[in-house]
Enzyme design. Sequence first.
Site, PDB file in Angstrom:
ATOM      1  N   LYS A  89      -0.060  -0.820  -0.184  1.00 46.60           N
ATOM      2  CA  LYS A  89      -0.071   0.381  -1.023  1.00 46.60           C
ATOM      3  C   LYS A  89       0.438   1.583  -0.228  1.00 46.60           C
ATOM      4  O   LYS A  89       1.184   2.405  -0.742  1.00 46.60           O
ATOM      5  CB  LYS A  89      -1.489   0.628  -1.561  1.00 46.60           C
ATOM      6  CG  LYS A  89      -1.874  -0.357  -2.666  1.00 46.60           C
ATOM      7  CD  LYS A  89      -3.372  -0.366  -2.970  1.00 46.60           C
ATOM      8  CE  LYS A  89      -3.695  -1.476  -3.982  1.00 46.60           C
ATOM      9  NZ  LYS A  89      -5.136  -1.665  -4.182  1.00 46.60           N
ATOM     10  N   GLN A 133     -10.841   0.539  -2.821  1.00 49.04           N
ATOM     11  CA  GLN A 133     -10.410  -0.865  -2.795  1.00 49.04           C
ATOM     12  C   GLN A 133     -11.610  -1.774  -3.070  1.00 49.04           C
ATOM     13  O   GLN A 133     -12.643  -1.684  -2.409  1.00 49.04           O
ATOM     14  CB  GLN A 133      -9.796  -1.193  -1.424  1.00 49.04           C
ATOM     15  CG  GLN A 133      -9.229  -2.594  -1.318  1.00 49.04           C
ATOM     16  CD  GLN A 133      -8.026  -2.823  -2.235  1.00 49.04           C
ATOM     17  OE1 GLN A 133      -7.136  -1.999  -2.343  1.00 49.04           O
ATOM     18  NE2 GLN A 133      -8.017  -3.970  -2.913  1.00 49.04           N
ATOM     19  N   ASP A 156      -6.774   4.055 -10.831  1.00 52.90           N
ATOM     20  CA  ASP A 156      -7.014   2.637 -11.117  1.00 52.90           C
ATOM     21  C   ASP A 156      -7.342   2.424 -12.600  1.00 52.90           C
ATOM     22  O   ASP A 156      -7.255   1.298 -13.093  1.00 52.90           O
ATOM     23  CB  ASP A 156      -8.171   2.107 -10.265  1.00 52.90           C
ATOM     24  CG  ASP A 156      -7.682   1.278  -9.077  1.00 52.90           C
ATOM     25  OD1 ASP A 156      -6.522   0.817  -9.116  1.00 52.90           O
ATOM     26  OD2 ASP A 156      -8.445   1.084  -8.119  1.00 52.90           O
TER      27      ASP A 156
END
Lengths: 308, 308
Positions: A89, A133, A156
């Site tokens: 990422k 994460q 997200d």
Amino acid sequence: MIGAILFRHCVGQLRLRSTASARGCSISIRCSSSPSSATSIDGKAVAKTIRDEITVDVSRMKESIGVVPGLAVILVGDRKDSATYVRNKKKACDSVGIKSLEVRLAEDCSEEQVLKSISCFNDDPSIHGILVQLPLPSHMDEQNILNAVSIEKDVDGFHPLNIGRLAMRGREPLFVPCTPKGCIELLHRYNVEIKGKRAVVIGRSNIVGMPAALLLQREDATVSIIHSRTKNPEEITREADIIIAAVGQPNMDPNAPRGYRLVGDVCYEEACQIASAITPVPGGVGPMTIAMLLSNTLISAKRIHNFE
Amino acid sequence: MIGAILFRHCVGQLRLRSTASARGCSISIRCSSSPSSATSIDGKAVAKTIRDEITVDVSRMKESIGVVPGLAVILVGDRKDSATYVRNKKKACDSVGIKSLEVRLAEDCSEEQVLKSISCFNDDPSIHGILVQLPLPSHMDEQNILNAVSIEKDVDGFHPLNIGRLAMRGREPLFVPCTPKGCIELLHRYNVEIKGKRAVVIGRSNIVGMPAALLLQREDATVSIIHSRTKNPEEITREADIIIAAVGQPNMDPNAPRGYRLVGDVCYEEACQIASAITPVPGGVGPMTIAMLLSNTLISAKRIHNFE
């Protein structure tokens, strides 16, 4: 997040794996013509095109109003797969000109420490997206932590308010979760018609399966969701025009250089023989997931700074 | 909100109506034995049982902590059907000892006036549930108005945060929308197994179809949602064990005493011949919807006052 897309002739012949994790994602699409060898759907190439588009927009934004989109990633613990995802990422952010910040916390840190990091980023005007994460260490309350991310920076798209808006007609989510958004974007870029098609989503995770089903429904597909409690899943998938499978798991492989390999949800060789088009893993939905994260971060920066 | 439940042998033979409103709801369930005449599912009787249970709880609460659950209903305009629903809700509150307040606003009142009423009830500690009767006049922003209802008092369960939690695994909504909650409650009270069954929801409204699908999925059914864009809906319903149809509309009938009649989603006479069990309309899901509104108001009062 791994993934694959395959456009199929007859996925009924594919073995359905019985694992029910959210770590993988694949798509199959039925083709009405007679079976031939599968065309490879190049998720990697599409993701590259999208990253190029984002690069242009990021630089335009910087030149016009002096703002650089910023993404903060919080990584807790030492999982190798998580570290790989975070590294990828960060690389992707660099490649399009998005600023990225990473906070690494120890496996045994407290939930309060994670919440404190989130709170700092919520208040930081140079950060437009915050990503925690997953999975988190088992002593932490994932729900509590994800709820702490400001809805305006939830790139997200996992906040229940975003999911609720995604489910409702006439409402718009601020962000769409990256993996299912990547799946739909691939369908669009390959000009696959979704409206009126029968779609089957395999798996009902909060991260992939459920939002994928909601997205397909928003595009007027007739959606069925199959999961570990479904009887005769093959019978249902046999009738589908589009299949999104979100039940794969990375194969843990002690002989591989990193201790694990990324594999798709369906047996690639098997799928090749019956699908009309297919994405390989890696190179399928995975790169799209990261591209969508960049896209969400850009969207967030544009919204916060009222830039079009 | 109207409704009907029918337990079916072969709903594939039922005509699917093409209207796509959220005003009706029916359930059908396939029976594995050979066809015989349909058993009537008595939603009215089940609703009465539930109201009796609520009456006991309301009086226990009053005696223990001196709190009476309170429901506020806001009705805008002069629709006859809406007035009937509101009158029925008020009567139902009276019958179980729940306090009800009604605010009637003129068809041409401003959105601000509606928001002001909501704000008053949000702040009123004697009110535990707030309901805005839909539909609202067309000059008002429904989304804006529903969002103004405090999430803690959203007994209709229409707030996107509630819907998001309903969609997500491991999350619990504060309230479940009344009509789909009533459908599932009827299935429970008639000991219909949901887990592993194929369920088809006809219609995808925010009020009935979509939350019904999410509820069935939470109970481990394999759910398909069909709607106006679905090709061959009969083909899909034919394979279903449970069908919830949420596409009916009240028949407007100028000859009826009130100017309209309540009718179900499927032709009752037709359904009787092929279903193993059926709820008539009126008397099916309709009474359950109101019972669930009372239940949600009681749940809210209990939660706010920490009473079990």
